[in-house]
Motif scaffolding. Structure first.
Motif, short mmCIF file in Angstrom:
data_model
loop_
_atom_site.label_atom_id
_atom_site.label_comp_id
_atom_site.label_asym_id
_atom_site.label_seq_id
_atom_site.Cartn_x
_atom_site.Cartn_y
_atom_site.Cartn_z
N ALA A 50 0.82 -1.22 0.00
CA ALA A 50 0.00 0.00 0.00
C ALA A 50 0.85 1.26 0.00
O ALA A 50 0.48 2.27 -0.63
CB ALA A 50 -0.93 0.00 1.21
N ILE A 51 1.99 1.25 0.68
CA ILE A 51 2.81 2.45 0.82
C ILE A 51 3.91 2.52 -0.24
O ILE A 51 4.19 3.59 -0.78
CB ILE A 51 3.41 2.51 2.24
N CYS A 52 4.50 1.39 -0.57
CA CYS A 52 5.61 1.40 -1.52
C CYS A 52 5.16 1.27 -2.97
O CYS A 52 5.84 1.74 -3.89
CB CYS A 52 6.60 0.27 -1.18
N TYR A 53 4.01 0.62 -3.22
CA TYR A 53 3.48 0.45 -4.58
C TYR A 53 1.99 0.78 -4.60
O TYR A 53 1.16 -0.09 -4.94
CB TYR A 53 3.71 -0.98 -5.07
N PRO A 54 1.61 2.00 -4.25
CA PRO A 54 0.18 2.34 -4.12
C PRO A 54 -0.61 2.19 -5.43
O PRO A 54 -1.78 1.82 -5.39
CB PRO A 54 0.21 3.79 -3.65
N LEU A 55 0.02 2.47 -6.57
CA LEU A 55 -0.70 2.38 -7.84
C LEU A 55 -0.97 0.94 -8.27
O LEU A 55 -1.87 0.68 -9.07
CB LEU A 55 0.09 3.11 -8.94
N ARG A 56 -0.20 0.00 -7.72
CA ARG A 56 -0.38 -1.42 -8.08
C ARG A 56 -1.02 -2.22 -6.94
O ARG A 56 -1.07 -3.44 -6.99
CB ARG A 56 0.98 -2.03 -8.43
N TYR A 57 -1.53 -1.49 -5.93
CA TYR A 57 -2.05 -2.14 -4.72
C TYR A 57 -3.16 -3.14 -5.03
O TYR A 57 -3.09 -4.31 -4.64
CB TYR A 57 -2.54 -1.06 -3.75
N THR A 58 -4.19 -2.70 -5.73
CA THR A 58 -5.32 -3.59 -6.02
C THR A 58 -4.96 -4.69 -7.01
O THR A 58 -5.59 -5.75 -7.02
CB THR A 58 -6.51 -2.77 -6.56
N THR A 59 -3.96 -4.43 -7.84
CA THR A 59 -3.54 -5.45 -8.81
C THR A 59 -2.78 -6.57 -8.13
O THR A 59 -3.00 -7.76 -8.40
CB THR A 59 -2.66 -4.81 -9.90
N ILE A 60 -1.86 -6.18 -7.22
CA ILE A 60 -1.04 -7.19 -6.52
C ILE A 60 -1.87 -7.95 -5.51
O ILE A 60 -1.86 -9.19 -5.47
CB ILE A 60 0.17 -6.52 -5.85
N LEU A 61 -2.61 -7.21 -4.66
CA LEU A 61 -3.41 -7.86 -3.61
C LEU A 61 -4.86 -8.01 -4.09
O LEU A 61 -5.78 -7.39 -3.55
CB LEU A 61 -3.35 -7.04 -2.32
N ASN A 62 -5.04 -8.85 -5.10
CA ASN A 62 -6.40 -9.13 -5.57
C ASN A 62 -7.03 -10.22 -4.70
O ASN A 62 -6.40 -10.75 -3.78
CB ASN A 62 -6.38 -9.54 -7.05
N SER A 63 -8.26 -10.55 -4.99
CA SER A 63 -9.00 -11.50 -4.16
C SER A 63 -8.31 -12.86 -4.09
O SER A 63 -8.26 -13.50 -3.03
CB SER A 63 -10.42 -11.68 -4.70
N SER A 64 -7.76 -13.31 -5.22
CA SER A 64 -7.09 -14.61 -5.25
C SER A 64 -5.88 -14.65 -4.33
O SER A 64 -5.68 -15.62 -3.59
CB SER A 64 -6.67 -14.92 -6.69
N VAL A 65 -5.09 -13.58 -4.35
CA VAL A 65 -3.89 -13.52 -3.50
C VAL A 65 -4.28 -13.48 -2.03
O VAL A 65 -3.66 -14.15 -1.19
CB VAL A 65 -3.03 -12.29 -3.87
#
Length: 316
Positions: A129-144
């Motif tokens: 959330a802090i280091c990669y805010p623009l990719r937050y929802t992409t990285i931590l999706n429901s599957s992950v």
């Protein structure tokens, strides 16, 4: 003479008695009051937290889903240990079968490792959330998120399951009086007739590959997180980021410090009175489940707003 000894049959205890807190037996009733109060608050607080996260769609984000997982584990941890302790304090009902004792220690140690894994997942969440805010929802999706949650629970079960067999194979002929409020691995195994070296070393191995590794990774994550926070150009952004991490850091310290202290006292603190060790061990069962909903309820604006809407908006 040798033939006589060869014919002796060693009878293993299959029933044990938990004594509560030795040395403080006359204070059991008074000790039970905060135990009962904290346990009820822990149940209500964590149940409310789960209800809010499940029903409020604005909280269907990784941070709050992990918090919901933590609340489920908190209820399990406290419920595995505290009702039996209260039965000892109120009714002197400390009797427990060997199978019951092994089942209790399996859930206590297993859920402790589950909570450690969830705290690590929450640290990973804050890192993204802090280091990669623009990719937050992409990285931590429901599957992950689902995979991280399942991994945390499965790791606790898989690593502790062999302990049940290591304890079950032992012959308990020394004593069946356990000076504690609940069953734990070494606390039970030390009453065996044979060597428990395998139990001890496997217990240390499990701690190293789970809790110690989790602590190392959490510290590493927060060192990167804090460095990223203090590099932010805006003071408001830094303050907001620190506030989002503050609750998690408080929960981490509350969870690990009593647990580490109990582990060290059990193995090296021979001079510390037993009742101190037992009281601290019970703090591990009560403090995190009791305090976690309070910490997140006070420090997290979204949860405070959801609680307000639940209890006050519907009354209007």
């Amino acid at each position: 003479m040798n033939m006589a000894f060869a014919n002796i049959t060693v009878i293993s205890h299959t029933y044990f008695y938990l004594l509560g807190i030795p040395g403080l037996e006359d204070q059991h009733i008074w000790i039970s009051i905060p135990f009962f109060a904290f346990y009820i608050i822990a149940l209500l607080g964590n149940s409310l937290l789960i209800f809010i996260v499940v029903t409020d769609h604005s909280l269907h984000e990784p941070m709050y889903i992990f918090l919901c997982m933590l609340a489920v584990a908190d209820i399990g941890l406290s419920t595995t240990a505290i009702p039996k302790a209260l039965a000892i304090f109120w009714f002197n009902s400390g009797g427990i079968t060997l199978d019951g004792c092994i089942t209790q220690l399996f859930f206590i140690h297993g859920i402790f490792i589950v909570e450690s894994g969830i705290l690590l997942a929450m640290a990973f969440d804050r890192y993204i959330a802090i280091c990669y805010p623009l990719r937050y929802t992409t990285i931590l999706n429901s599957s992950v998120i689902i995979k991280l949650g399942i991994t945390s629970y499965m790791r606790g079960a898989v690593t502790i399951f062999p302990i049940t067999f290591l304890v079950k194979r032992l012959t308990f002929c020394k004593n069946n009086l356990l000076p504690h409020t609940y069953c734990e691995n070494i606390g039970l195994a030390k009453y065996a007739c044979e060597s428990i070296r395998v139990n001890i070393w496997y217990g240390i191995f499990v701690i190293l590959i789970t809790v110690v590794l989790d602590i190392f990774l959490i510290v590493a994550s927060y060192s990167v997180i804090l460095r990223a926070i203090f590099r932010m150009p805006s003071q408001d952004a830094r303050q907001k980021a620190l506030q989002t991490c503050g609750s998690h850091i408080c929960v981490i310290l509350l969870f690990y410090i009593p647990g580490i202290f109990t582990f060290l006292v059990q193995r090296f603190g021979k001079q510390i009175p037993p009742h101190i060790h037992i009281l601290i061990a019970n703090v591990c069962m009560l403090a995190p489940p009791f305090m976690n909903p309070i910490i997140y309820g006070i420090k997290t604006k979204q949860i405070k707003n959801s609680i307000y809407n639940l209890f006050f908006q519907r009354q209007k």
